[in-house]
Enzyme design. Structure first.
Site, mmCIF file in Angstrom:
data_model
loop_
_atom_site.group_PDB
_atom_site.id
_atom_site.type_symbol
_atom_site.label_atom_id
_atom_site.label_comp_id
_atom_site.label_asym_id
_atom_site.label_seq_id
_atom_site.Cartn_x
_atom_site.Cartn_y
_atom_site.Cartn_z
ATOM 1 N N GLY A 1 -50.640 -27.067 -54.753
ATOM 2 C CA GLY A 1 -50.156 -27.467 -53.427
ATOM 3 C C GLY A 1 -51.005 -28.610 -53.042
ATOM 4 O O GLY A 1 -51.666 -29.353 -53.626
ATOM 5 N N ILE A 2 -50.597 -29.087 -51.766
ATOM 6 C CA ILE A 2 -51.074 -30.446 -51.334
ATOM 7 C C ILE A 2 -52.379 -30.565 -51.200
ATOM 8 O O ILE A 2 -53.230 -31.653 -51.696
ATOM 9 C CB ILE A 2 -50.528 -30.892 -50.044
ATOM 10 N N ARG B 1 -48.135 -18.703 -57.387
ATOM 11 C CA ARG B 1 -47.033 -17.943 -57.775
ATOM 12 C C ARG B 1 -46.311 -18.804 -58.907
ATOM 13 O O ARG B 1 -45.444 -18.179 -59.515
ATOM 14 C CB ARG B 1 -46.143 -18.004 -56.895
ATOM 15 N N ASP C 1 -48.386 -12.351 -57.655
ATOM 16 C CA ASP C 1 -47.869 -12.418 -56.537
ATOM 17 C C ASP C 1 -48.930 -12.166 -55.470
ATOM 18 O O ASP C 1 -49.570 -11.097 -55.500
ATOM 19 C CB ASP C 1 -46.866 -11.239 -56.621
ATOM 20 N N TRP D 1 -50.301 -20.839 -48.151
ATOM 21 C CA TRP D 1 -49.724 -19.893 -47.074
ATOM 22 C C TRP D 1 -48.349 -19.781 -47.674
ATOM 23 O O TRP D 1 -47.601 -20.682 -48.119
ATOM 24 C CB TRP D 1 -49.663 -20.330 -45.431
ATOM 25 N N LYS E 1 -52.447 -25.722 -35.673
ATOM 26 C CA LYS E 1 -51.774 -24.470 -35.276
ATOM 27 C C LYS E 1 -52.885 -23.437 -34.492
ATOM 28 O O LYS E 1 -52.393 -22.498 -33.994
ATOM 29 C CB LYS E 1 -50.703 -23.896 -36.043
ATOM 30 N N TYR F 1 -53.142 -17.485 -38.668
ATOM 31 C CA TYR F 1 -54.402 -18.195 -39.015
ATOM 32 C C TYR F 1 -55.611 -17.279 -38.631
ATOM 33 O O TYR F 1 -56.567 -17.101 -39.036
ATOM 34 C CB TYR F 1 -54.585 -19.386 -38.272
ATOM 35 N N MET G 1 -43.617 -29.281 -48.173
ATOM 36 C CA MET G 1 -44.055 -29.385 -46.699
ATOM 37 C C MET G 1 -45.071 -30.471 -46.819
ATOM 38 O O MET G 1 -46.205 -29.914 -46.819
ATOM 39 C CB MET G 1 -44.521 -28.038 -46.493
#
Length: 355
Positions: free
Chosen positions: A12-13, A34, A49, A73, A113, A145, A180
């Protein structure tokens, strides 16, 4: 040094930037995901998973690490499901590693968030005053979170390792296959505007256009995570982490437009979300990818309209305080315009957008 890291979400990022950082510093790095996107060269990939305790236990059976970093996430239909699934991810990994590794530290990446509330109740309640500070604590709403933090705290108390929590604002970084990503999304949007002649319209709110805000470069976040995982001053602490500058979108929007050689449309105080305006984007992008020989013709692997709409549509100013990190010894800084431009240059170099 014999640091051995497991990065949950290494493709991911945030996970990619962290893997690059740790590998360059001599860490042994495992990446747990994954398996939907390619990992970082040098990172030992593990596929599981994450929501299944059995799958995680089997995948990590032969993994012995000193540090674990949660950078992923999984978005669910509602916050109740977000809590169940994302809390389970943290619990499953820590339960599995606790049976076979002597963990020294675990770090959890969440975000603002924590203060704004989850997407389905985004800033609809009593949001704390800005700049957001760690001392403001939790909001009286359900939030995955908080569940992830609680699973981290429980495991740390049980197993005896230290922890850190990292709360970036919107992250800018290179992550093919991870949609995202506001930086990539805006690069795709601007490229389509240039090649179709549609106006480069700011999709968000007047509060975001006119108010102060900040962002987080994934590379700076990676340095922050490494620092916290090895620093006495950062043990068992939560930290905001942003670039260190502030800006207004009414200025930044013109800078982004200038980079791509297009004109920024005047803002008229009307929110015009990308998700509703980019209905033809998928086939337009296939045409652009074919014309310029780009490596990814599937726009859904590069851009996430709803995610960028959510960030830019917020009805309030969002500014983040970094005093806690500064006082603890983390002094790194990253200019946000350069973070965007560095990302765009890499997207060009690796042929994700036209040069």
């Amino acid at each position: 040094m014999n640091h051995r890291a497991l990065i949950v979400g290494a493709s991911g990022i945030v996970g990619r930037a962290l893997a690059d950082r740790l590998l360059s510093a001599g860490w042994t790095v495992y990446g747990l995901s994954r398996g939907r996107t390619a990992g970082v060269p040098g990172c030992r990939l593990i596929v599981a998973d994450l929501a299944s305790a059995e799958s995680v236990a089997a995948a990590t059976a032969n993994v012995d690490v000193s540090h674990v970093f949660f950078t992923a996430w999984a978005r669910q239909a509602n916050e109740k499901e977000n809590i169940r699934v994302n809390g389970a991810m943290v619990r499953n990994v820590l339960n599995s590693l606790g049976r076979r590794s002597k963990l020294e530290h675990a770090a959890l990446v969440t975000g603002l968030k924590h203060y704004l509330g989850p997407f389905e109740a985004y800033a609809s309640g009593a949001v704390p005053d800005t700049p957001f500070r760690e001392s403001q604590g939790r909001q009286p709403v359900e939030n995955f979170y908080y569940e992830q933090e609680d699973r981290l705290f429980d495991a740390a108390a049980r197993e005896g390792f230290t922890w850190s929590v990292h709360r970036p604002h919107t992250v800018i970084g290179f992550a093919p296959g991870n949609a995202m990503n506001m930086g990539q999304t805006l690069a795709i949007y601007a490229t389509l505007c240039r090649h179709t002649g549609q106006p480069f319209v700011f999709p968000g709110s007047a509060a975001q256009w006119n108010g102060l805000t900040d962002m987080t470069d994934a590379r700076l976040l990676a340095r922050h995570i490494e620092w916290a995982s090895t620093s006495e001053a950062a043990r068992n602490e939560d930290f905001n982490v942003v670039n260190g500058d502030v800006f207004r979108w009414k200025t930044m929007w013109g800078q982004l437009a200038g980079y791509f050689g297009i004109e920024a449309a005047p803002f008229d105080d009307i929110v015009r979300p990308l998700e509703g305006r980019m209905l033809d984007a998928a086939h337009q992008w296939r045409d652009v990818a074919a014309k310029y020989g780009l490596v990814e013709p599937d726009i859904d692997r590069l851009a996430s309209w709803w995610h960028t709409d959510a960030d830019l549509g917020r009805p309030m100013e969002v500014v983040t305080d970094m005093t806690k990190s500064r006082k603890a010894g983390f002094l790194d800084y990253q200019g946000t315009p350069d973070a965007f431009f560095d990302l765009f240059e890499r997207l060009k170099a690796e042929r994700f957008i036209p040069g």
